[in-house]
Design a protein around this motif. Structure first.
Motif, PDB file in Angstrom:
ATOM      1  N   LEU A   1      15.521   7.564  20.702  1.00 57.36           N
ATOM      2  CA  LEU A   1      14.125   7.118  20.728  1.00 57.36           C
ATOM      3  C   LEU A   1      13.189   8.263  21.108  1.00 57.36           C
ATOM      4  N   LEU A   2      13.647   9.168  21.955  1.00 55.80           N
ATOM      5  CA  LEU A   2      12.807  10.315  22.311  1.00 55.80           C
ATOM      6  C   LEU A   2      12.686  11.280  21.131  1.00 55.80           C
ATOM      7  N   ASP A   3      13.778  11.442  20.387  1.00 49.42           N
ATOM      8  CA  ASP A   3      13.731  12.291  19.198  1.00 49.42           C
ATOM      9  C   ASP A   3      12.778  11.710  18.155  1.00 49.42           C
ATOM     10  N   ASN A   4      12.690  10.384  18.133  1.00 50.40           N
ATOM     11  CA  ASN A   4      11.852   9.706  17.142  1.00 50.40           C
ATOM     12  C   ASN A   4      10.627   9.074  17.792  1.00 50.40           C
ATOM     13  N   ARG A   5      10.133   9.751  18.799  1.00 52.70           N
ATOM     14  CA  ARG A   5       9.001   9.231  19.561  1.00 52.70           C
ATOM     15  C   ARG A   5       7.827   8.870  18.654  1.00 52.70           C
ATOM     16  N   HIS A   6       7.550   9.718  17.658  1.00 55.07           N
ATOM     17  CA  HIS A   6       6.408   9.497  16.758  1.00 55.07           C
ATOM     18  C   HIS A   6       6.536   8.173  16.005  1.00 55.07           C
ATOM     19  N   LEU A   7       7.755   7.686  15.857  1.00 59.46           N
ATOM     20  CA  LEU A   7       7.955   6.391  15.188  1.00 59.46           C
ATOM     21  C   LEU A   7       8.103   5.259  16.206  1.00 59.46           C
ATOM     22  N   TRP A   8       8.721   5.579  17.339  1.00 53.52           N
ATOM     23  CA  TRP A   8       8.933   4.566  18.381  1.00 53.52           C
ATOM     24  C   TRP A   8       7.598   4.081  18.948  1.00 53.52           C
ATOM     25  N   LEU A   9       6.562   4.908  18.815  1.00 48.91           N
ATOM     26  CA  LEU A   9       5.232   4.500  19.293  1.00 48.91           C
ATOM     27  C   LEU A   9       4.766   3.216  18.612  1.00 48.91           C
ATOM     28  N   ARG A  10       5.382   2.869  17.482  1.00 51.17           N
ATOM     29  CA  ARG A  10       4.998   1.639  16.777  1.00 51.17           C
ATOM     30  C   ARG A  10       5.576   0.397  17.439  1.00 51.17           C
ATOM     31  N   SER A  11       6.510   0.598  18.377  1.00 53.29           N
ATOM     32  CA  SER A  11       7.130  -0.567  19.012  1.00 53.29           C
ATOM     33  C   SER A  11       6.087  -1.331  19.812  1.00 53.29           C
ATOM     34  N   ARG A  12       6.328  -2.610  19.996  1.00 57.29           N
ATOM     35  CA  ARG A  12       5.326  -3.436  20.661  1.00 57.29           C
ATOM     36  C   ARG A  12       5.197  -3.078  22.131  1.00 57.29           C
ATOM     37  N   LYS A  13       6.326  -2.719  22.753  1.00 53.86           N
ATOM     38  CA  LYS A  13       6.257  -2.337  24.172  1.00 53.86           C
ATOM     39  C   LYS A  13       5.372  -1.104  24.357  1.00 53.86           C
ATOM     40  N   MET A  14       5.566  -0.101  23.511  1.00 46.94           N
ATOM     41  CA  MET A  14       4.745   1.107  23.623  1.00 46.94           C
ATOM     42  C   MET A  14       3.285   0.782  23.314  1.00 46.94           C
ATOM     43  N   THR A  15       3.076  -0.038  22.291  1.00 47.41           N
ATOM     44  CA  THR A  15       1.709  -0.394  21.906  1.00 47.41           C
ATOM     45  C   THR A  15       0.962  -1.048  23.065  1.00 47.41           C
ATOM     46  N   GLU A  16       1.608  -2.009  23.706  1.00 45.97           N
ATOM     47  CA  GLU A  16       0.935  -2.726  24.799  1.00 45.97           C
ATOM     48  C   GLU A  16       0.745  -1.808  26.010  1.00 45.97           C
ATOM     49  N   THR A  17       1.705  -0.906  26.235  1.00 43.28           N
ATOM     50  CA  THR A  17       1.565   0.031  27.351  1.00 43.28           C
ATOM     51  C   THR A  17       0.380   0.978  27.124  1.00 43.28           C
TER      52      THR A  17
ATOM     53  N   VAL B   1       0.845  -1.201   0.000  1.00 43.43           N
ATOM     54  CA  VAL B   1       0.000   0.000   0.000  1.00 43.43           C
ATOM     55  C   VAL B   1       0.877   1.247   0.000  1.00 43.43           C
ATOM     56  N   GLY B   2       1.903   1.237   0.853  1.00 40.94           N
ATOM     57  CA  GLY B   2       2.806   2.388   0.932  1.00 40.94           C
ATOM     58  C   GLY B   2       4.219   1.920   1.202  1.00 40.94           C
ATOM     59  N   PHE B   3       5.116   2.141   0.247  1.00 44.14           N
ATOM     60  CA  PHE B   3       6.524   1.768   0.476  1.00 44.14           C
ATOM     61  C   PHE B   3       7.125   2.692   1.530  1.00 44.14           C
ATOM     62  N   ALA B   4       7.809   2.107   2.505  1.00 41.87           N
ATOM     63  CA  ALA B   4       8.459   2.911   3.543  1.00 41.87           C
ATOM     64  C   ALA B   4       9.864   3.281   3.099  1.00 41.87           C
ATOM     65  N   GLU B   5      10.274   4.494   3.475  1.00 43.19           N
ATOM     66  CA  GLU B   5      11.683   4.841   3.333  1.00 43.19           C
ATOM     67  C   GLU B   5      12.450   4.095   4.414  1.00 43.19           C
ATOM     68  N   GLU B   6      13.754   4.157   4.322  1.00 43.36           N
ATOM     69  CA  GLU B   6      14.602   3.482   5.308  1.00 43.36           C
ATOM     70  C   GLU B   6      14.206   3.927   6.720  1.00 43.36           C
ATOM     71  N   PHE B   7      13.748   2.997   7.544  1.00 44.02           N
ATOM     72  CA  PHE B   7      13.256   3.347   8.878  1.00 44.02           C
ATOM     73  C   PHE B   7      14.424   3.679   9.799  1.00 44.02           C
ATOM     74  N   PRO B   8      14.382   4.847  10.446  1.00 44.38           N
ATOM     75  CA  PRO B   8      15.559   5.258  11.225  1.00 44.38           C
ATOM     76  C   PRO B   8      15.833   4.392  12.448  1.00 44.38           C
ATOM     77  N   ILE B   9      14.788   3.788  13.000  1.00 42.73           N
ATOM     78  CA  ILE B   9      14.994   3.014  14.222  1.00 42.73           C
ATOM     79  C   ILE B   9      15.380   1.583  13.862  1.00 42.73           C
ATOM     80  N   THR B  10      16.560   1.182  14.273  1.00 43.43           N
ATOM     81  CA  THR B  10      17.022  -0.182  14.017  1.00 43.43           C
ATOM     82  C   THR B  10      17.257  -0.890  15.340  1.00 43.43           C
ATOM     83  N   GLU B  11      18.042  -1.958  15.314  1.00 45.66           N
ATOM     84  CA  GLU B  11      18.107  -2.761  16.538  1.00 45.66           C
ATOM     85  C   GLU B  11      18.856  -2.112  17.693  1.00 45.66           C
ATOM     86  N   TYR B  12      19.780  -1.206  17.406  1.00 40.31           N
ATOM     87  CA  TYR B  12      20.469  -0.525  18.504  1.00 40.31           C
ATOM     88  C   TYR B  12      19.904   0.875  18.657  1.00 40.31           C
ATOM     89  N   GLN B  13      19.465   1.215  19.871  1.00 33.68           N
ATOM     90  CA  GLN B  13      18.884   2.539  20.062  1.00 33.68           C
ATOM     91  C   GLN B  13      19.297   3.113  21.400  1.00 33.68           C
TER      92      GLN B  13
END
Length: 429
Positions: free
Chosen positions: A114-130, A97-109
């Motif tokens: 993560l605070l600078d990229n909060r709007h994207l980090w919200l997609r993490s599973r920990k944030m989602t469940e919280t 549906v929508g190709f993503a550009e290279e996602f800035p958040i990778t395995e080391y953070q």
RNA sequence: GCCGGCGUAGCUUAGUCAGGUGGAGCACCCGGCUGUUAACCGGGCGGUCACCGGUUCAAAUCCGGUCGCCGGCGCCA
């Protein structure tokens, strides 16, 4: 065929068809087979895309789609031990549906990144469940208030009363007058009990304190309640019943989320009334016995609060603080030295989650105390009116939603209890 | 407000003590691979060493300042 949630797809049997949509969570490719893990609001599922099972374009798109691309998938459910969750989808159709550009958040953070990229980090599973846990908390709190004859009301967060401290309010220009962002809705709730008797509200509260701890937010969601005809002891009863109701329902209905954030549901199942009540003066003694250098009149710091709940598995109340250490609106006890108040401390050192009190009815006493604080008495005339026209004994309390969530979800820092934390040095994004 | 720490590629970092051509892993791109699980193998792209000034033949490294961020305390809920 209709789209379904991943949670439902994971319940289907071998050979059944499914159609899901979501975002690419993980991806591995190997020549003629691609493994894509798809995430939606309900969970994750692995999708297998084989070169000879989909069109050439679909395979090429799957190959080049990066993490977080949004996709729609249709396919057959297969049970397979190698798949996370035990089931996977063998794709018969794969649409990006929508190709993503290279996602800035990778395995080391780092925390900062993560605070600078909060709007994207919200997609993490920990944030989602919280965030889900926070929504459930609100749902159960609302249920409890409904069942206990409270009316939900909507006070203003703009105020002319600089309320408590004074130096810790945000001020702004209100068409030529100085106005403030509310630190508490309490006084407005007090006005409303004379018609509705029991009221509660959920509003943002703002504190311009230069606090830099894991327990403080500049903006937080403040849950407040106010009850006519209620004295301090019954006020505490209401609080412990509400907290117990929320904890037990979370424990029963949010096992998945709790497990994900590392909180054992059993910890919350045991929360039931009554909670231990300790008078301030006894708390001071306990702390002195534990070796703290503290005396009557001193306020509790974080280490003191931790020491007081040591060994407790339920919250406790600390009652009857010295008059000088609490706000002008708290009712002075018969001893003349303390006020009819109670702070609820959460176990495990999570600190104060509720502050409540019976409210003062004596206007003179309030004026005296306000003067000591250097407050402008004129701004409180409307509040004194509440005592002039058929005053009744009444009490209320305020709860920090994020602090409660910290305890329930076992969070290390209060910033993770809210999607866009406002901190001392951070209001972006 | 006080104390402490950090700032090197998009990210995570080595190198700073003891000045001498800035390395790596991840991500991304190209190629290979039909069962991956942080996939793997080969190649490639990527740097104002936070900023300003100073010392020096030479500064990521030493000195002075500025900015930004993180952790804790205090204050507070």
């Amino acid at each position: 065929m209709e789209f379904e949630k991943i949670k439902n797809a994971l319940k289907k049997k071998e050979g059944e068809r499914t159609k899901i949509r979501g975002w690419i969570y993980r991806k591995r490719k190997s020549g003629k087979i691609i493994f894509v893990v798809i995430r939606d609001s309900t969970g994750i599922i692995q999708v297998i895309i084989e070169k000879n099972k989909v069109t050439e374009k679909e395979f090429a798109d799957a190959k080049k789609a990066l993490i977080e691309s949004s996709v729609e998938v249709e396919g057959i459910i297969h049970e397979d031990e190698r798949a996370p969750g035990g089931r996977e989808i063998h794709a018969t159709a794969f649409n990006v549906v929508g190709f993503a550009e290279e996602f800035p958040i990778t395995e080391y953070q780092s925390v900062e990144f993560l605070l600078d990229n909060r709007h994207l980090w919200l997609r993490s599973r920990k944030m989602t469940e919280t965030m889900k846990l926070k929504a459930y908390m609100l749902r159960f709190i609302r249920e409890w208030f409904d069942e206990n004859d409270f009316w939900e009301v909507t006070p203003s967060v703009i105020t002319m009363n600089a309320a408590e401290g004074g130096a810790t309010v945000f001020s702004f220009d209100y068409f030529g007058q100085e106005a403030y962002l509310s630190q508490t809705a309490q006084m407005y709730l007090e006005a409303l009990i004379f018609s509705l008797e029991r009221v509660w509200s959920l509003t943002p509260s703002f504190r311009a304190e230069k606090s830099r701890t894991r327990r403080h937010l500049i903006e937080y969601w403040h849950l407040e309640a106010e009850e006519a005809w209620v004295r301090n002891e019954e006020n505490m009863k209401l609080q412990e019943e509400m907290i117990s109701y929320v904890c037990q329902n979370i424990a029963k209905k949010c096992k998945e989320q709790l497990e994900f954030v590392g909180r054992n549901p059993e910890d919350l199942m045991v929360i039931e009334p009554p909670f231990k009540r300790i008078k301030y003066r006894d708390a001071i003694k306990i702390l002195q016995e534990k070796g703290f250098d503290i005396q009557w009149g001193d306020d509790f710091g974080a280490p003191h609060e931790r020491a007081l709940v040591e060994g407790e598995d339920k919250p406790i109340f600390i009652t009857n603080f010295p008059v000088e250490s609490k706000a002008f609106y708290m009712k002075i006890a018969p001893d003349g030295k303390t006020v009819e108040c109670a702070d609820m401390l959460a176990p495990e050192g999570y600190g104060e989650i509720i502050g409540g009190s019976e409210r003062e009815e004596d206007i003179k006493s309030m004026i005296e105390r306000l003067k000591k604080e250097g407050a402008n008495i004129e701004n409180y005339e409307w509040y004194f009116d509440l005592r002039r026209y058929g005053s009744v004994p009444h009490s209320g309390f305020g709860l920090g939603m994020e602090r409660l969530l910290c305890w329930i979800a076992k969070l290390e820092h209060i910033r993770d209890a809210t999607p866009f934390p406002r901190l001392l040095r951070r209001a972006y994004p």
